[in-house]
Design an enzyme around this catalytic site. Structure first.
Site, PDB file in Angstrom:
ATOM      1  N   TYR A  45       0.833  -1.206   0.000  1.00  0.00           N
ATOM      2  CA  TYR A  45       0.000   0.000   0.000  1.00  0.00           C
ATOM      3  C   TYR A  45       0.875   1.266   0.000  1.00  0.00           C
ATOM      4  O   TYR A  45       0.688   2.172  -0.804  1.00  0.00           O
ATOM      5  CB  TYR A  45      -0.879  -0.061   1.247  1.00  0.00           C
ATOM      6  CG  TYR A  45      -1.775   1.116   1.513  1.00  0.00           C
ATOM      7  CD1 TYR A  45      -3.085   1.136   1.025  1.00  0.00           C
ATOM      8  CD2 TYR A  45      -1.351   2.189   2.288  1.00  0.00           C
ATOM      9  CE1 TYR A  45      -3.927   2.205   1.298  1.00  0.00           C
ATOM     10  CE2 TYR A  45      -2.184   3.256   2.562  1.00  0.00           C
ATOM     11  CZ  TYR A  45      -3.473   3.262   2.065  1.00  0.00           C
ATOM     12  OH  TYR A  45      -4.305   4.322   2.341  1.00  0.00           O
TER      13      TYR A  45
ATOM     14  N   LYS B  11       1.279   4.117  -2.899  1.00  0.00           N
ATOM     15  CA  LYS B  11       0.957   5.527  -2.645  1.00  0.00           C
ATOM     16  C   LYS B  11       2.147   6.423  -3.012  1.00  0.00           C
ATOM     17  O   LYS B  11       1.970   7.533  -3.527  1.00  0.00           O
ATOM     18  CB  LYS B  11       0.551   5.731  -1.191  1.00  0.00           C
ATOM     19  CG  LYS B  11      -0.797   5.102  -0.813  1.00  0.00           C
ATOM     20  CD  LYS B  11      -1.933   5.588  -1.687  1.00  0.00           C
ATOM     21  CE  LYS B  11      -3.306   5.280  -1.115  1.00  0.00           C
ATOM     22  NZ  LYS B  11      -4.386   5.632  -2.068  1.00  0.00           N
TER      23      LYS B  11
HETATM   24  N1  LIG Z   1      -9.421   6.753   5.471  1.00  0.00           N
HETATM   25  C1  LIG Z   1      -8.253   7.336   5.608  1.00  0.00           C
HETATM   26  O1  LIG Z   1      -7.914   7.946   6.639  1.00  0.00           O
HETATM   27  C2  LIG Z   1      -7.253   7.276   4.484  1.00  0.00           C
HETATM   28  C3  LIG Z   1      -5.952   7.713   4.735  1.00  0.00           C
HETATM   29  C4  LIG Z   1      -5.036   7.736   3.702  1.00  0.00           C
HETATM   30  C5  LIG Z   1      -5.434   7.349   2.427  1.00  0.00           C
HETATM   31  N2  LIG Z   1      -6.703   6.893   2.210  1.00  0.00           N
HETATM   32  C6  LIG Z   1      -7.063   6.515   0.845  1.00  0.00           C
HETATM   33  O2  LIG Z   1      -8.308   7.083   0.517  1.00  0.00           O
HETATM   34  C7  LIG Z   1      -8.967   6.257  -0.441  1.00  0.00           C
HETATM   35  C8  LIG Z   1     -10.368   5.932   0.038  1.00  0.00           C
HETATM   36  O3  LIG Z   1     -10.267   5.203   1.260  1.00  0.00           O
HETATM   37  P1  LIG Z   1     -11.494   5.052   2.271  1.00  0.00           P
HETATM   38  O4  LIG Z   1     -10.919   5.215   3.616  1.00  0.00           O
HETATM   39  O5  LIG Z   1     -12.623   5.890   1.831  1.00  0.00           O
HETATM   40  O6  LIG Z   1     -11.802   3.500   2.067  1.00  0.00           O
HETATM   41  P2  LIG Z   1     -13.205   2.715   1.862  1.00  0.00           P
HETATM   42  O7  LIG Z   1     -12.866   1.283   1.964  1.00  0.00           O
HETATM   43  O8  LIG Z   1     -14.260   3.285   2.750  1.00  0.00           O
HETATM   44  O9  LIG Z   1     -13.604   3.080   0.360  1.00  0.00           O
HETATM   45  C9  LIG Z   1     -12.891   2.590  -0.736  1.00  0.00           C
HETATM   46  C10 LIG Z   1     -13.856   2.358  -1.877  1.00  0.00           C
HETATM   47  O10 LIG Z   1     -13.078   1.969  -3.023  1.00  0.00           O
HETATM   48  C11 LIG Z   1     -13.789   0.925  -3.682  1.00  0.00           C
HETATM   49  N3  LIG Z   1     -12.839   0.111  -4.448  1.00  0.00           N
HETATM   50  C12 LIG Z   1     -11.866  -0.664  -3.943  1.00  0.00           C
HETATM   51  N4  LIG Z   1     -11.196  -1.287  -4.927  1.00  0.00           N
HETATM   52  C13 LIG Z   1     -11.779  -0.879  -6.086  1.00  0.00           C
HETATM   53  C14 LIG Z   1     -11.509  -1.188  -7.448  1.00  0.00           C
HETATM   54  N5  LIG Z   1     -10.536  -2.033  -7.801  1.00  0.00           N
HETATM   55  N6  LIG Z   1     -12.263  -0.592  -8.391  1.00  0.00           N
HETATM   56  C15 LIG Z   1     -13.283   0.246  -8.044  1.00  0.00           C
HETATM   57  N7  LIG Z   1     -13.569   0.564  -6.756  1.00  0.00           N
HETATM   58  C16 LIG Z   1     -12.821   0.013  -5.799  1.00  0.00           C
HETATM   59  C17 LIG Z   1     -14.426   0.122  -2.551  1.00  0.00           C
HETATM   60  O11 LIG Z   1     -15.501  -0.667  -3.017  1.00  0.00           O
HETATM   61  C18 LIG Z   1     -14.854   1.222  -1.591  1.00  0.00           C
HETATM   62  O12 LIG Z   1     -16.158   1.654  -1.820  1.00  0.00           O
HETATM   63  C19 LIG Z   1      -8.066   5.033  -0.637  1.00  0.00           C
HETATM   64  O13 LIG Z   1      -7.259   5.221  -1.768  1.00  0.00           O
HETATM   65  C20 LIG Z   1      -7.231   5.036   0.618  1.00  0.00           C
HETATM   66  O14 LIG Z   1      -6.019   4.370   0.421  1.00  0.00           O
HETATM   67  C21 LIG Z   1      -7.621   6.835   3.213  1.00  0.00           C
END
Ligand SMILES: NC(=O)c1ccc[n+]([C@@H]2O[C@H](COP(=O)([O-])OP(=O)(O)OC[C@H]3O[C@@H](n4cnc5c(N)ncnc54)[C@H](O)[C@@H]3O)[C@@H](O)[C@H]2O)c1
Length: 314
Positions: A164, A168
């Site tokens: 991951y 990133k």
């Molecule tokens: N939540 C945080 O604090 C945080 C921190 C740093 C980075 N991120 C990044 O933010 C983004 C969103 O994360 P989140 O926390 O909302 O997670 P989440 O799991 O709530 O949402 C992710 C969404 O992406 C969809 N998804 C996953 N793989 C997919 C694919 N191959 N094709 C299409 N859709 C797909 C999932 O179905 C889900 O609805 C991610 O890239 C994550 O790495 C989140």
């Protein structure tokens, strides 16, 4: 409802849940039409479900904009093409790509399988390339576009999920480079580095994992408390993405922004912070003996080893 994005058409990946959902709604609140792209899988990428994307489509439509669902997988080049095509076919053009879809399959590097590495890198890094690759020619031709990617604080080497973290880091590099390639054509490429309360951060298994990493000394002791205090729903900062997607941010390109409910920040690109120089023509090559002295005395003054060995020195 605002109108900062009226007449603009967007695809948002990962828009069924979490940050992607909040961003899709924030874009719709400013008048953009949205292709809600989400395959509805688990945090680890398993399974599919159309419900999350369908629900967000309905929420966007209630705001008075057009919205359609795409249930494809961003790691597939052809599915990503279909997402971009859906935007053009349904709304007439594509001005905004928000690459937010993501999964997490944490393992220490010595336990990680090839499949766990490949799948996570494919969704994050290749997925970001895929949509960008298909949207870029259209955006260049119309001389307007906004691409917003998603990195993570893990990109500086967050332990226990290097698949991951490395993906990133790759997205940060892709952002910096694509901004330079596309900027002249009026297409900006930026990234958010979010911290939000979603199932990816607030799940029981994740919290257990953080406790274990704290116990192992891999994370600061106050990490969990800080997380619980700071993490807000992503709707609290989603307007930042709408801003980056708008004409107001025309001159903002190749930047990475930290975004959370409590803080906005700007990440600098890595730079060389210290140098020692020599004239190789007159002084010849660096020697091992010189390097042994120079590194601690000049290059790494005040340096702290992030993970000092806990074994006897050999
Ligand atoms: N939540 C945080 O604090 C945080 C921190 C740093 C980075 N991120 C990044 O933010 C983004 C969103 O994360 P989140 O926390 O909302 O997670 P989440 O799991 O709530 O949402 C992710 C969404 O992406 C969809 N998804 C996953 N793989 C997919 C694919 N191959 N094709 C299409 N859709 C797909 C999932 O179905 C889900 O609805 C991610 O890239 C994550 O790495 C989140």
């Amino acid at each position: 409802m605002g109108d900062k994005l009226k007449g603009k058409n967007a695809i948002v990946t990962g828009a069924g849940r979490g940050i992607g959902k909040a961003v899709a709604i924030a874009l719709a609140q400013e008048g953009a039409n949205v292709v809600v792209c989400d395959l509805g899988g688990g945090v680890d990428g398993s399974g599919i479900d159309k419900t999350p994307a369908d629900e967000v489509v309905a929420e966007c439509q209630k705001l008075g904009v057009k919205a359609v669902a795409q249930y494809g997988d961003v790691s597939s080049f052809t599915d990503a093409e279909a997402m971009v095509r859906a935007c053009v076919d349904n709304f007439g053009s594509i001005e905004i790509v928000a690459n937010i879809a993501g999964i997490d399959k944490p393992k220490m590097i010595w336990n990680m399988t090839e499949e766990e590495w490949d799948q996570v890198v494919a969704v994050h890094l290749k997925g970001t390339f895929n949509t960008t690759r298909h949207a870029a020619p259209l955006m260049r031709e119309q001389k307007y576009g906004r691409i917003i990617n998603t990195v993570s604080e893990a990109f500086i080497g967050g332990p226990s999920h290097l698949n991951y973290a490395a993906a990133k880091g790759g997205i940060a590099t892709l952002t910096y480079g694509a901004a330079r390639e596309l900027g002249k054509a009026g297409v900006t490429v930026n990234a958010i580095c979010p911290r939000a309360w979603t199932r990816m951060t607030a799940d029981d298994k994740v919290i257990e994992g953080i406790k274990k990493r704290i116990e192992a000394g891999l994370m600061p002791a106050d990490q969990l408390d800080r997380m619980m205090n700071e993490l807000a729903d992503p709707s609290y900062f989603a307007a930042f993405v709408a801003y980056l997607a708008s004409p107001d941010a025309a001159d903002i390109n190749g930047q990475v922004f930290f975004v959370s409910g409590t803080e906005l920040g700007h990440w600098t690109q890595p730079t060389i912070d210290t140098k020692v120089t020599r004239d190789w023509k007159t002084e010849g090559p660096w020697t091992f003996d010189e390097i042994v002295k120079l590194v601690p005395s000049k290059l790494l003054v005040d340096y702290v080893n992030p993970a000092p060995a806990q074994t006897e020195k050999k």
